[in-house]
Design a protein around this motif. Structure first.
Motif, PDB file in Angstrom:
ATOM      1  N   SER A 125     -49.792 -47.552  47.165  1.00  0.00           N
ATOM      2  CA  SER A 125     -50.909 -48.557  46.629  1.00  0.00           C
ATOM      3  C   SER A 125     -50.171 -49.459  45.921  1.00  0.00           C
ATOM      4  N   PHE A 126     -50.509 -50.671  45.873  1.00  0.00           N
ATOM      5  CA  PHE A 126     -49.928 -51.842  44.763  1.00  0.00           C
ATOM      6  C   PHE A 126     -50.946 -52.630  44.340  1.00  0.00           C
ATOM      7  N   THR A 127     -50.616 -53.048  43.051  1.00  0.00           N
ATOM      8  CA  THR A 127     -51.291 -54.252  42.258  1.00  0.00           C
ATOM      9  C   THR A 127     -50.664 -55.192  42.032  1.00  0.00           C
ATOM     10  N   LEU A 128     -50.828 -56.675  42.431  1.00  0.00           N
ATOM     11  CA  LEU A 128     -50.030 -57.609  42.320  1.00  0.00           C
ATOM     12  C   LEU A 128     -50.768 -58.579  41.610  1.00  0.00           C
ATOM     13  N   PRO A 129     -49.999 -59.677  41.007  1.00  0.00           N
ATOM     14  CA  PRO A 129     -50.615 -60.785  40.610  1.00  0.00           C
ATOM     15  C   PRO A 129     -51.331 -61.636  41.419  1.00  0.00           C
ATOM     16  N   GLU A 130     -52.496 -62.374  40.993  1.00  0.00           N
ATOM     17  CA  GLU A 130     -53.173 -63.121  41.891  1.00  0.00           C
ATOM     18  C   GLU A 130     -52.475 -64.478  42.079  1.00  0.00           C
ATOM     19  N   GLY A 131     -52.343 -64.957  43.374  1.00  0.00           N
ATOM     20  CA  GLY A 131     -51.615 -66.207  43.601  1.00  0.00           C
ATOM     21  C   GLY A 131     -52.369 -67.492  43.870  1.00  0.00           C
ATOM     22  N   LYS A 158     -42.118 -37.380  49.759  1.00  0.00           N
ATOM     23  CA  LYS A 158     -42.602 -37.411  51.101  1.00  0.00           C
ATOM     24  C   LYS A 158     -44.055 -36.583  51.094  1.00  0.00           C
ATOM     25  N   GLY A 159     -44.926 -37.136  51.814  1.00  0.00           N
ATOM     26  CA  GLY A 159     -46.408 -36.625  51.620  1.00  0.00           C
ATOM     27  C   GLY A 159     -47.096 -37.010  50.370  1.00  0.00           C
ATOM     28  N   GLY A 160     -46.494 -37.563  49.538  1.00  0.00           N
ATOM     29  CA  GLY A 160     -47.186 -37.495  48.305  1.00  0.00           C
ATOM     30  C   GLY A 160     -47.826 -39.153  48.027  1.00  0.00           C
ATOM     31  N   GLU A 161     -47.826 -39.565  46.919  1.00  0.00           N
ATOM     32  CA  GLU A 161     -48.175 -40.801  46.541  1.00  0.00           C
ATOM     33  C   GLU A 161     -47.237 -41.681  45.722  1.00  0.00           C
ATOM     34  N   VAL A 162     -47.205 -43.031  45.994  1.00  0.00           N
ATOM     35  CA  VAL A 162     -46.198 -43.918  45.192  1.00  0.00           C
ATOM     36  C   VAL A 162     -47.177 -45.069  44.986  1.00  0.00           C
ATOM     37  N   SER A 163     -47.300 -45.589  43.738  1.00  0.00           N
ATOM     38  CA  SER A 163     -47.848 -46.824  43.350  1.00  0.00           C
ATOM     39  C   SER A 163     -46.978 -47.913  42.608  1.00  0.00           C
ATOM     40  N   LEU A 164     -47.148 -49.127  42.818  1.00  0.00           N
ATOM     41  CA  LEU A 164     -46.592 -50.163  42.123  1.00  0.00           C
ATOM     42  C   LEU A 164     -47.386 -51.232  41.560  1.00  0.00           C
ATOM     43  N   LYS A 165     -47.270 -51.419  40.272  1.00  0.00           N
ATOM     44  CA  LYS A 165     -47.934 -52.427  39.781  1.00  0.00           C
ATOM     45  C   LYS A 165     -47.099 -53.481  39.103  1.00  0.00           C
ATOM     46  N   LEU A 194     -43.987 -51.827  37.223  1.00  0.00           N
ATOM     47  CA  LEU A 194     -44.166 -50.328  36.992  1.00  0.00           C
ATOM     48  C   LEU A 194     -44.355 -49.711  38.320  1.00  0.00           C
ATOM     49  N   LEU A 195     -43.474 -48.739  38.700  1.00  0.00           N
ATOM     50  CA  LEU A 195     -43.361 -47.958  39.919  1.00  0.00           C
ATOM     51  C   LEU A 195     -43.517 -46.316  39.673  1.00  0.00           C
ATOM     52  N   THR A 196     -44.597 -45.629  40.111  1.00  0.00           N
ATOM     53  CA  THR A 196     -44.733 -44.202  39.965  1.00  0.00           C
ATOM     54  C   THR A 196     -44.827 -43.236  41.104  1.00  0.00           C
ATOM     55  N   ASP A 197     -44.504 -42.070  41.214  1.00  0.00           N
ATOM     56  CA  ASP A 197     -44.625 -41.437  42.384  1.00  0.00           C
ATOM     57  C   ASP A 197     -44.867 -39.966  41.951  1.00  0.00           C
ATOM     58  N   THR A 198     -45.428 -39.121  43.107  1.00  0.00           N
ATOM     59  CA  THR A 198     -45.888 -37.793  42.634  1.00  0.00           C
ATOM     60  C   THR A 198     -44.835 -37.019  43.313  1.00  0.00           C
ATOM     61  N   GLY A 199     -43.568 -37.305  43.281  1.00  0.00           N
ATOM     62  CA  GLY A 199     -42.432 -36.422  44.011  1.00  0.00           C
ATOM     63  C   GLY A 199     -42.247 -35.214  43.088  1.00  0.00           C
ATOM     64  N   CYS A 200     -40.862 -34.959  43.437  1.00  0.00           N
ATOM     65  CA  CYS A 200     -40.200 -33.594  42.797  1.00  0.00           C
ATOM     66  C   CYS A 200     -39.803 -33.869  41.281  1.00  0.00           C
ATOM     67  N   GLY A 201     -39.817 -35.282  40.822  1.00  0.00           N
ATOM     68  CA  GLY A 201     -39.473 -35.357  39.349  1.00  0.00           C
ATOM     69  C   GLY A 201     -37.958 -35.260  39.244  1.00  0.00           C
TER      70      GLY A 201
END
Length: 205
Positions: free
Chosen positions: A45-51, A78-85, A96-103
């Motif tokens: 998923s991602f959230t970006l500035p409006e253009g 893999k199989g988890g979630e990655v988000s970019l804002k 800002l990039l977050t993931d639910t991976g192995c850490g």
């Protein structure tokens, strides 16, 4: 990467500021990343500035930073979630990039920027050349920005945040080829190189 690392250490790496519609550039980049994530069974998923949002900034470093961090996140989530804002404020682009991976284990966090350090948190074995984050941090610092990567530990995911300065007044809307097109169309581009061990990147017309 090795060549760029030497240039950065010697202070000879060129700053390549371009006037670009950042919103459009990021939308194209995230659309390609979204298709790549599907191949890895990752919810992206991602959230970006409006253009449109025309800014004068180092677009090459911006794209490299997002691609490198995304490729790492896709590899270990893999199989988890990655988000970019991505947001823009105070004359800086905030990513800002977050993931639910192995850490990343707490004892390994101080080493992740070291040249040559590369460790798979799951198998505890070397993976890759270990200079991606070294180059990225030097790139961002040389452009006047910051980079910070944190993790809650094993199985707690990873969070990466970086900032790059921009000049809004120096940006002039230019009608030309979308700068993201070059990165997707060229099979030797940063996108294809960094994402090659994740999956085959999609082509964008």
């Amino acid at each position: 990467n090795f060549t760029e690392m030497i240039r950065l250490e010697n202070g000879t790496s060129p700053r390549n500021k371009k006037s670009a519609d950042i919103a459009a550039l990021l939308e194209r980049l995230c659309s390609a990343l979204y298709m790549t994530a599907l191949d890895r069974e990752i919810r992206f998923s991602f959230t970006l500035p409006e253009g449109p949002l025309y800014l004068l900034c180092d677009t090459d470093r911006l794209i490299y930073g997002i691609l490198l961090l995304a490729s790492n996140a896709f590899r270990f989530a893999k199989g988890g979630e990655v988000s970019l804002k991505v947001s823009c404020s105070d004359e800086k682009i905030h990513v800002l990039l977050t993931d639910t991976g192995c850490g990343i284990p707490a004892e390994n966090l101080p080493k992740i920027y070291d040249a040559g350090y590369s460790m798979d948190p799951v198998t505890n074995t070397p993976v890759g050349a270990g200079i991606g984050l070294t180059v990225l941090r030097q790139m961002i610092r040389s452009a006047g920005g910051t980079l910070l990567i944190t993790s809650g530990g094993p199985d707690c995911g990873t969070q990466a945040v970086f900032e790059l300065p921009y000049d809004a007044e120096g940006a002039i809307p230019l009608f030309r080829m979308d700068p993201m097109q070059e990165h997707i169309a060229d099979r030797f581009s940063l996108f294809h190189i960094l994402m090659s061990d994740v999956s085959e990147p999609p082509e964008i017309d």
